[in-house]
Design an enzyme around this catalytic site. Structure first.
Site, PDB file in Angstrom:
ATOM      1  N   ALA A  44      41.851  29.712  33.781  1.00 24.19           N
ATOM      2  CA  ALA A  44      42.421  30.558  34.843  1.00 24.19           C
ATOM      3  C   ALA A  44      43.786  31.151  34.503  1.00 24.19           C
ATOM      4  O   ALA A  44      44.411  31.775  35.356  1.00 24.19           O
ATOM      5  CB  ALA A  44      42.503  29.820  36.171  1.00 24.19           C
ATOM      6  N   ALA A  45      44.240  30.997  33.272  1.00 24.21           N
ATOM      7  CA  ALA A  45      45.524  31.613  32.904  1.00 24.21           C
ATOM      8  C   ALA A  45      45.456  33.127  33.042  1.00 24.21           C
ATOM      9  O   ALA A  45      46.333  33.758  33.646  1.00 24.21           O
ATOM     10  CB  ALA A  45      45.909  31.225  31.482  1.00 24.21           C
ATOM     11  N   GLY A  46      44.402  33.729  32.478  1.00 22.34           N
ATOM     12  CA  GLY A  46      44.242  35.173  32.591  1.00 22.34           C
ATOM     13  C   GLY A  46      44.032  35.614  34.025  1.00 22.34           C
ATOM     14  O   GLY A  46      44.541  36.662  34.449  1.00 22.34           O
ATOM     15  N   ASP A  47      43.271  34.834  34.782  1.00 23.99           N
ATOM     16  CA  ASP A  47      43.046  35.168  36.193  1.00 23.99           C
ATOM     17  C   ASP A  47      44.341  35.113  36.983  1.00 23.99           C
ATOM     18  O   ASP A  47      44.610  35.972  37.835  1.00 23.99           O
ATOM     19  CB  ASP A  47      42.025  34.212  36.802  1.00 23.99           C
ATOM     20  CG  ASP A  47      40.654  34.327  36.159  1.00 23.99           C
ATOM     21  OD1 ASP A  47      40.319  35.430  35.677  1.00 23.99           O
ATOM     22  OD2 ASP A  47      39.922  33.325  36.127  1.00 23.99           O
TER      23      ASP A  47
END
Length: 309
Positions: free
Chosen positions: A252-255
């Protein structure tokens, strides 16, 4: 009347089954995990949560199954300051599932089963077209049916709603869809699939961005992992470094980056400032396990930025 700060997110909802282990198993190999948890995820939901916790005025178009976990996810989304009026419950379908391995370096390997996400059809998108029409921006990913992503982009284009596409998971996309996109946020792999340019440096990121500009996209942000983001607007590019932290896992880093970025832009922050805010939110997220449990609230991100000077 269109709200100057209203965000619509269209995308997926999953129940994430996460197993931490030292190394990823090779074909035929069994490895012993160290920690197992079930958490709420899905790229659409993760980005919606990141935007909601960052302070966005947000509505979410999505589907869950007619099951207990779907009910609990809807309740959690509401607690994360998200309008769930358009989160549909699909009879006879399970909520989407993601099976996630996280290795000792914080890297992840993911497989998904769509479940109720497959019910996010063009007809359902049309049912909620007013949400898109009234929004200032529409944020989407690619865990939903492509024909539905295209349908939503067409609605947004007709109503002067800005279209932001995070083209993940990586897949080839039509020029028809890309021509409707105002801002795109691929990682290196996704950028290569869309452009044919292998991204491994600032120069190659600039070349990939140029290809996407030629397809009609004004703003290109190629995420480069620990190196930050290559930002290109109308052909003018620069790399904006991220913050160095000790990563626990990168789920979820990119999210988180995407949800925080769009929130900051809707608050009329300059692009570079918005990217730094998104970098900070993503940096916090990778220091915590899980998808949505790792996403910070706005006050946490603001404090992190203050500490960075």
């Amino acid at each position: 009347m269109k709200s100057t700060d209203k965000l619509a997110v269209l995308g997926s909802i999953n129940a994430d089954h996460i197993l931490n282990l030292e190394t990823f198993p090779r074909p035929g190999e069994t490895v012993i995990g160290k920690h197992y948890q079930v958490a709420f995820g899905g790229k659409g939901a993760n980005q919606a949560v990141a935007a909601g916790r960052s302070g966005a005025n947000i509505a979410f178009i999505a589907c869950v199954g007619e099951d207990d976990i779907g009910q609990r996810i809807r309740q959690q989304l509401a607690e994360d300051k998200i309008d769930i009026t358009s989160v549909e419950v699909i009879a006879g379908e399970p909520t989407g599932v993601a099976l996630i391995f996280v290795n000792g370096e914080g890297e992840n390997s993911i497989a998904i089963q769509a479940g109720a996400n497959a019910a996010l059809t063009p007809a359902l998108v049309e049912k909620h077209h007013q949400i898109i029409a009234d929004a200032a921006a529409l944020l989407m990913q690619l865990e939903s049916p492509l024909e539905s992503v295209l349908a939503a982009a067409k609605i947004a284009h007709r109503h002067q709603t800005k279209v932001i596409l995070n083209p993940a998971p990586a897949t080839p996309l039509s020029d028809e869809l890309l021509a409707l996109v105002d801002m795109i946020t691929p990682n290196e792999t996704e950028a290569e699939i869309l452009t044919g340019v292998h991204v491994d440096s600032d120069d190659s990121a600039a070349r990939a961005a140029a290809v996407l500009h030629k397809k009609g996209i004004d703003s290109v942000l190629i995420t480069l992992g620990s190196r930050g983001v290559w930002l290109s607007e109308q052909g003018q590019g620069k790399r904006i470094p991220g913050f160095k932290v000790a990563a626990v896992d990168t789920i979820a880093a990119g999210d988180t980056f995407n949800g925080a970025l769009i929130t900051a832009l809707l608050e009329q922050r300059p692009m570079t400032e918005a990217v730094l805010f998104a970098h900070a939110a993503a940096a916090i997220a990778v220091t915590r396990p899980g998808a949505q449990p790792s996403v910070p609230w706005r006050d946490e991100t603001d404090r992190f930025l203050q500490q960075q000077g």
